[in-house]
Design a protein around this motif. Structure first.
Motif, short mmCIF file in Angstrom:
data_model
loop_
_atom_site.label_atom_id
_atom_site.label_comp_id
_atom_site.label_asym_id
_atom_site.label_seq_id
_atom_site.Cartn_x
_atom_site.Cartn_y
_atom_site.Cartn_z
N GLU A 6 0.83 -1.20 0.00
CA GLU A 6 0.00 0.00 0.00
C GLU A 6 0.87 1.24 0.00
O GLU A 6 1.99 1.24 0.50
CB GLU A 6 -0.90 0.01 1.23
CG GLU A 6 -1.85 -1.15 1.31
CD GLU A 6 -1.98 -1.68 2.71
OE1 GLU A 6 -2.99 -2.33 3.01
OE2 GLU A 6 -1.08 -1.44 3.53
N ARG A 19 -5.36 9.81 -2.23
CA ARG A 19 -5.58 8.59 -3.00
C ARG A 19 -4.64 7.51 -2.50
O ARG A 19 -3.42 7.68 -2.50
CB ARG A 19 -5.38 8.80 -4.50
CG ARG A 19 -5.82 7.58 -5.31
CD ARG A 19 -5.68 7.77 -6.80
NE ARG A 19 -4.30 7.58 -7.25
CZ ARG A 19 -3.96 7.28 -8.50
NH1 ARG A 19 -4.91 7.13 -9.42
NH2 ARG A 19 -2.69 7.16 -8.85
N SER A 21 -3.17 3.64 -2.83
CA SER A 21 -2.91 2.63 -3.85
C SER A 21 -2.51 1.33 -3.19
O SER A 21 -1.88 1.33 -2.13
CB SER A 21 -1.78 3.09 -4.78
OG SER A 21 -2.09 4.30 -5.42
N CYS A 22 -2.86 0.25 -3.85
CA CYS A 22 -2.50 -1.08 -3.35
C CYS A 22 -2.12 -1.93 -4.55
O CYS A 22 -2.97 -2.24 -5.39
CB CYS A 22 -3.65 -1.70 -2.59
SG CYS A 22 -3.36 -3.42 -2.10
N SER A 71 -9.85 0.23 -9.95
CA SER A 71 -8.70 -0.64 -10.16
C SER A 71 -8.11 -0.43 -11.53
O SER A 71 -8.79 0.05 -12.46
CB SER A 71 -9.11 -2.12 -9.99
OG SER A 71 -10.01 -2.49 -11.01
N THR A 77 -3.48 -3.13 -9.56
CA THR A 77 -3.52 -2.14 -8.49
C THR A 77 -4.96 -1.71 -8.23
O THR A 77 -5.73 -1.52 -9.18
CB THR A 77 -2.67 -0.92 -8.85
OG1 THR A 77 -1.31 -1.35 -9.04
CG2 THR A 77 -2.71 0.12 -7.75
N TYR A 79 -7.27 1.21 -6.10
CA TYR A 79 -7.14 2.55 -5.56
C TYR A 79 -8.35 2.89 -4.68
O TYR A 79 -9.44 2.35 -4.86
CB TYR A 79 -7.08 3.58 -6.68
CG TYR A 79 -5.97 3.35 -7.67
CD1 TYR A 79 -6.21 2.71 -8.89
CD2 TYR A 79 -4.67 3.78 -7.40
CE1 TYR A 79 -5.19 2.49 -9.80
CE2 TYR A 79 -3.64 3.57 -8.31
CZ TYR A 79 -3.91 2.92 -9.51
OH TYR A 79 -2.89 2.71 -10.41
N GLN A 81 -9.86 6.55 -3.81
CA GLN A 81 -9.84 8.00 -3.87
C GLN A 81 -10.75 8.53 -2.78
O GLN A 81 -11.94 8.20 -2.75
CB GLN A 81 -10.33 8.48 -5.24
CG GLN A 81 -10.38 9.98 -5.40
CD GLN A 81 -9.01 10.61 -5.39
OE1 GLN A 81 -8.11 10.19 -6.13
NE2 GLN A 81 -8.82 11.64 -4.57
N CYS A 95 -5.41 -2.55 2.74
CA CYS A 95 -5.85 -3.19 1.51
C CYS A 95 -6.14 -4.66 1.82
O CYS A 95 -5.45 -5.27 2.65
CB CYS A 95 -4.75 -3.08 0.46
SG CYS A 95 -5.13 -3.84 -1.12
#
Length: 115
Positions: A6, A19, A21-22, A71, A77, A79, A81, A95
């Motif tokens: 992450e 935002r 992310s993973c 995604s 990945t 996301y 937001q 995540c």
């Protein structure tokens, strides 16, 4: 197995955006669902948003209208937001994927929303 990394957490003022992310790696073909959970200090971990391979998306009431999960399949990945952030959104965000029936967790990323 699947590994999750992450990024994107941090400190933001109320009303701001972040935002998360993973990125997933490993045996990703067994992933059936992906999502984000959060855990505030002294509270239980709770679902924020998730989606399944079949296209079903689910949001916590607290996230509806403010958070969006998405995604990028090419990058493996997912996301999150987050907009109009509130101090009560402060938590460690995790995540999560459901992989061959198992829940796999990322290491977590801290989100802090100040007044």
């Amino acid at each position: 197995q699947v590994q999750l990394v992450e990024s994107g957490g941090g400190l933001v003022q109320a009303g701001g955006s972040l935002r998360l992310s993973c990125a997933a790696s490993g045996s990703i073909f067994g992933i059936n669902a992906m999502g984000w959970y959060r855990q505030a200090r002294g509270k239980q971990r709770e679902l924020v948003a998730s989606f399944t391979r079949g296209g079903s998306t689910n949001y916590a009431d607290s996230a509806k209208g403010r958070f969006t999960i998405s995604s990028d399949n090419a990058k493996n990945t997912v996301y999150l937001q987050m907009t109009s952030l509130k101090p009560e959104d402060t938590a460690v965000y995790y995540c999560n994927v459901v992989w061959n029936g198992l829940m796999i967790w990322g290491q977590g990323t801290q989100v802090t929303v100040s007044l």
